[in-house]
Structures are given as structure tokens and as C-alpha cells.
Design an enzyme around this catalytic site. Structure first.
Site, PDB file in Angstrom:
ATOM      1  N   TYR A 102     111.892  84.449  98.049  1.00 42.58           N
ATOM      2  CA  TYR A 102     110.503  84.619  98.507  1.00 42.58           C
ATOM      3  C   TYR A 102     110.453  84.729 100.027  1.00 42.58           C
ATOM      4  O   TYR A 102     111.289  84.144 100.730  1.00 42.58           O
ATOM      5  CB  TYR A 102     109.655  83.404  98.117  1.00 42.58           C
ATOM      6  CG  TYR A 102     109.197  83.407  96.682  1.00 42.58           C
ATOM      7  CD1 TYR A 102     108.054  84.104  96.301  1.00 42.58           C
ATOM      8  CD2 TYR A 102     109.913  82.723  95.710  1.00 42.58           C
ATOM      9  CE1 TYR A 102     107.638  84.112  94.982  1.00 42.58           C
ATOM     10  CE2 TYR A 102     109.501  82.724  94.386  1.00 42.58           C
ATOM     11  CZ  TYR A 102     108.360  83.418  94.033  1.00 42.58           C
ATOM     12  OH  TYR A 102     107.949  83.433  92.732  1.00 42.58           O
ATOM     13  N   TYR A 141     115.396  83.257  89.590  1.00 46.75           N
ATOM     14  CA  TYR A 141     115.942  82.350  90.606  1.00 46.75           C
ATOM     15  C   TYR A 141     116.045  80.928  90.046  1.00 46.75           C
ATOM     16  O   TYR A 141     115.254  80.535  89.185  1.00 46.75           O
ATOM     17  CB  TYR A 141     115.101  82.376  91.897  1.00 46.75           C
ATOM     18  CG  TYR A 141     113.648  81.989  91.751  1.00 46.75           C
ATOM     19  CD1 TYR A 141     113.249  80.656  91.756  1.00 46.75           C
ATOM     20  CD2 TYR A 141     112.666  82.964  91.620  1.00 46.75           C
ATOM     21  CE1 TYR A 141     111.908  80.307  91.636  1.00 46.75           C
ATOM     22  CE2 TYR A 141     111.324  82.635  91.497  1.00 46.75           C
ATOM     23  CZ  TYR A 141     110.953  81.312  91.506  1.00 46.75           C
ATOM     24  OH  TYR A 141     109.631  80.977  91.368  1.00 46.75           O
ATOM     25  N   ARG A 151     113.929  80.229  86.809  1.00 44.70           N
ATOM     26  CA  ARG A 151     112.695  80.952  86.522  1.00 44.70           C
ATOM     27  C   ARG A 151     113.033  82.371  86.100  1.00 44.70           C
ATOM     28  O   ARG A 151     113.822  83.051  86.757  1.00 44.70           O
ATOM     29  CB  ARG A 151     111.789  81.038  87.767  1.00 44.70           C
ATOM     30  CG  ARG A 151     111.216  79.755  88.346  1.00 44.70           C
ATOM     31  CD  ARG A 151     110.342  78.939  87.412  1.00 44.70           C
ATOM     32  NE  ARG A 151     109.502  79.667  86.462  1.00 44.70           N
ATOM     33  CZ  ARG A 151     108.319  80.237  86.751  1.00 44.70           C
ATOM     34  NH1 ARG A 151     107.813  80.142  87.955  1.00 44.70           N
ATOM     35  NH2 ARG A 151     107.613  80.855  85.818  1.00 44.70           N
ATOM     36  N   HIS A 154     109.043  86.991  87.334  1.00 45.10           N
ATOM     37  CA  HIS A 154     107.597  86.796  87.125  1.00 45.10           C
ATOM     38  C   HIS A 154     106.853  87.198  88.388  1.00 45.10           C
ATOM     39  O   HIS A 154     107.433  87.233  89.483  1.00 45.10           O
ATOM     40  CB  HIS A 154     107.291  85.332  86.768  1.00 45.10           C
ATOM     41  CG  HIS A 154     107.680  84.379  87.853  1.00 45.10           C
ATOM     42  ND1 HIS A 154     108.973  83.932  88.027  1.00 45.10           N
ATOM     43  CD2 HIS A 154     106.968  83.802  88.866  1.00 45.10           C
ATOM     44  CE1 HIS A 154     109.041  83.134  89.058  1.00 45.10           C
ATOM     45  NE2 HIS A 154     107.833  83.035  89.606  1.00 45.10           N
ATOM     46  N   HIS A 156     103.240  86.294  90.500  1.00 40.05           N
ATOM     47  CA  HIS A 156     102.108  85.376  90.628  1.00 40.05           C
ATOM     48  C   HIS A 156     100.821  86.173  90.866  1.00 40.05           C
ATOM     49  O   HIS A 156     100.828  87.149  91.623  1.00 40.05           O
ATOM     50  CB  HIS A 156     102.315  84.427  91.802  1.00 40.05           C
ATOM     51  CG  HIS A 156     103.487  83.507  91.617  1.00 40.05           C
ATOM     52  ND1 HIS A 156     103.358  82.233  91.108  1.00 40.05           N
ATOM     53  CD2 HIS A 156     104.805  83.669  91.861  1.00 40.05           C
ATOM     54  CE1 HIS A 156     104.552  81.652  91.051  1.00 40.05           C
ATOM     55  NE2 HIS A 156     105.444  82.500  91.506  1.00 40.05           N
TER      56      HIS A 156
END
Ligand SMILES: [Fe+2]
Length: 231
Positions: A102, A141, A151, A154, A156
Site C-alpha cells: 500500500y 499480502y 489477505r 481485494h 477497499h
């Protein structure tokens, strides 16, 4: 006046997700009290997009400035409980890059950054409730200090529907991902139908753009079939 219904535990995520310590800090520790909603909570958004400027419908870039990863074209449609498109909804989107990193100071992993990937967008739905985004498929990740929880890919989402209280924060998942089966956040939604509503659909590839996979994702902002909220 629009009625806001109580959160339905059959279709919504558990507030505190087992194995995800931060959710305990984000969820009320005391029983909720019911209070009447104020007029401003139930009023419409009144050109929210003017106060939150729209940014980038394209996170992937082009040519030498193209982000690494599988190009995708996302068609997110916002509807109300009757299936009626919600036009003018502000849709915020953020996700990690193809390596699972991120753009955020809290991401301390050593996965590489991608200088050509921006990572967030703010879009406005059109008359058909559609917000479109060109981006790359995010990577999986590992979640730090969880003993092996990864995870799945995906995206958000934060969506404001017709009124202030209809804000929905959720996550979109990709079909056919093995990590979906073991993801603590997706599986905190107990109802299988509700869980299915969190997973986008891959559109047929025959008529799509030459260089991108197209995914369709429907977001229901309220009602019995509302998309589950997620941390
Ligand atoms: Fe995430």
C-alpha cells in the site's frame, strides 16, 4: 423521510473479526443505544463531490508510466435496495499494488513500491449508478503478526449513497481466489449469499477491451440485500 434500518447480523460482517486485533478497537465495546436520527443525518449529500474533489479514474497509467500487474477495468454499480441505480454517489476506492504494497505509512512490509501506481481514486456514479475505474489487480499480502494469514486480492470501497447515514465501507473480492476461503474478513460475513455479494464477477472476455479484464461489482447501499460493511 428515509428510514435507516438496524444493522442485520445475518447479512453484515461481525464487528470484531477473530484474528484481526484492530477491529476490537474500531467496534463499540458497550451495547448500542438507539436514538432518533437528526434531519441532517437523513438529508441528502448536497453535492458532496464539490467538497471532496474527484480524483483519477485511472490508477494504472500508460506506456512507460504503466503500473505493473494485470490490467483490469472495474465497473462498480451502486444501487439501492430496490435495485434502482444511485446516481451521484461518491465512491472512494483504494488498494495495494500488484506486489501487495500500500501507499501508506502504516505499510511496513518490504514488498516493492510501484512508482507508476497511485493507489486511490474518488469517483462519482452516473445516471446508471456506474463508477468505472481502470487499474491493476492488487496482489495478496500477509497480515503481520497473525501466524500466516494472507489477505486475498481485494479493493477497499467507501460509498455515500443518498443520505449521510448511508455511507458504506466495504471490500470487493475477486472470484476464484483460493485465499478467499480462509480470509478472516470475508468470512466474518456469515451468510453465504451476503458473502457472494462481496465478490465481483468476471465479464466475458470476448467483447471487452483488448488489454484488460473487466469485472462487474454491484454495491447495494441499504436494505435486506445491502452489501456487507467491512473494516
Ligand atoms: Fe486491504
Amino acid at each position: 423521510m428515509i428510514e435507516i434500518r438496524r444493522r442485520d447480523p445475518r447479512t453484515q460482517s461481525e464487528g470484531v473479526v477473530a484474528g484481526y486485533a484492530q477491529t476490537a478497537q474500531r467496534w463499540p465495546a458497550q451495547p448500542l443505544l438507539r436514538r432518533p436520527h437528526t434531519a441532517s443525518e437523513l438529508s441528502n449529500l448536497n453535492h458532496l463531490e464539490g467538497r471532496l474533489p474527484l480524483i483519477r479514474g485511472d490508477l494504472a497509467g500508460h506506456g512507460a508510466r504503466r503500473a505493473l500487474g494485470q490490467l483490469i477495468h472495474l465497473r462498480a454499480r451502486v444501487v439501492d435496495e430496490g435495485g434502482v441505480p444511485v446516481a451521484g454517489a461518491v465512491v472512494e476506492v483504494w488498494h495495494c499494488n500488484a506486489a501487495g504494497k500500500y501507499i501508506h505509512p502504516n505499510d511496513s512490509s518490504d514488498a516493492p513500491e510501484d512508482p507508476n501506481f497511485y493507489g486511490a481514486a474518488r469517483l462519482l456514479t452516473g445516471d446508471s449508478g456506474l463508477a468505472e475505474l481502470r487499474t491493476i489487480k492488487p496482489g495478496a499480502y500477509p497480515v503481520p503478526d497473525t501466524g500466516g494469514w494472507w489477505r486475498p486480492p481485494h479493493i477497499h470501497f467507501s460509498v455515500w449513497g443518498r443520505v449521510w447515514l448511508s455511507r458504506l465501507v466495504t471490500q470487493m473480492f475477486f472470484p476464484g481466489e483460493p485465499l478467499n476461503e480462509s480470509d478472516a474478513i470475508l468470512n466474518a460475513v456469515r451468510g453465504p449469499d451476503a458473502r457472494r455479494r462481496c465478490i465481483a464477477e468476471l465479464a466475458p472476455t470476448a467483447h471487452g477491451p483488448r488489454d484488460a479484464l473487466v469485472y462487474d461489482y454491484q454495491i447495494v447501499v441499504r436494505g435486506r440485500s445491502a452489501s456487507p460493511g467491512m473494516p
